[in-house]
Design a protein around this motif. Structure first.
Motif, PDB file in Angstrom:
ATOM      1  N   THR A 120       0.783  -1.193  -0.047  1.00 35.47           N
ATOM      2  CA  THR A 120      -0.096  -0.080   0.035  1.00 35.47           C
ATOM      3  C   THR A 120       0.723   1.346  -0.200  1.00 35.47           C
ATOM      4  N   GLY A 174       0.606   3.939  -2.815  1.00 34.78           N
ATOM      5  CA  GLY A 174       0.432   5.403  -2.541  1.00 34.78           C
ATOM      6  C   GLY A 174       1.576   6.424  -3.156  1.00 34.78           C
ATOM      7  N   ARG A 201       0.816   6.568  -6.826  1.00 35.31           N
ATOM      8  CA  ARG A 201      -0.241   7.500  -7.278  1.00 35.31           C
ATOM      9  C   ARG A 201      -0.250   8.849  -6.549  1.00 35.31           C
ATOM     10  N   ASN A 202       0.544   9.067  -5.647  1.00 36.88           N
ATOM     11  CA  ASN A 202       0.792  10.141  -5.015  1.00 36.88           C
ATOM     12  C   ASN A 202      -0.650  10.620  -4.075  1.00 36.88           C
ATOM     13  N   ASN A 203      -0.966   9.329  -3.144  1.00 36.61           N
ATOM     14  CA  ASN A 203      -2.189   9.471  -2.497  1.00 36.61           C
ATOM     15  C   ASN A 203      -1.509   9.199  -0.941  1.00 36.61           C
ATOM     16  N   ALA A 256      -3.347   9.052   1.857  1.00 33.20           N
ATOM     17  CA  ALA A 256      -3.985   8.106   2.742  1.00 33.20           C
ATOM     18  C   ALA A 256      -3.514   6.758   2.376  1.00 33.20           C
ATOM     19  N   LEU A 257      -2.816   6.394   1.210  1.00 33.11           N
ATOM     20  CA  LEU A 257      -2.267   5.038   1.104  1.00 33.11           C
ATOM     21  C   LEU A 257      -1.069   5.059   1.724  1.00 33.11           C
TER      22      LEU A 257
END
Length: 72
Positions: free
Chosen positions: A23, A27, A30-32, A34-35
């Motif tokens: 994860t 993350g 995807r530049n997320n 939250a992940l």
């Protein structure tokens, strides 16, 4: 029964280690945020599962369960 429960906890720890590995990488890709931040949660969950497996092994040792093979 306690030994089988300990094995189940170790399997859960393995799956949480897999999620802990994947994860944050997804993350970052995807530049997320939250992940990326989920790594702390999966680390705590993995510590919980390994701790529960250790508790099961300790209970088997305390109860003199001779069906469990101890590694010395």
């Amino acid at each position: 029964m306690i030994a089988e429960l300990g094995v189940f906890f170790l399997i859960l720890a393995g799956f949480s280690a897999l999620f802990l590995m994947l994860t944050p990488v997804v993350g970052i890709y995807r530049n997320n945020a939250a992940l990326i931040g989920s790594a702390r949660f999966y680390t705590l969950i993995q510590c919980l599962w390994v701790g529960m497996a250790y508790l099961c092994l300790t209970l088997c040792f305390y109860n003199d369960d001779f069906s469990v093979r101890y590694v010395l």
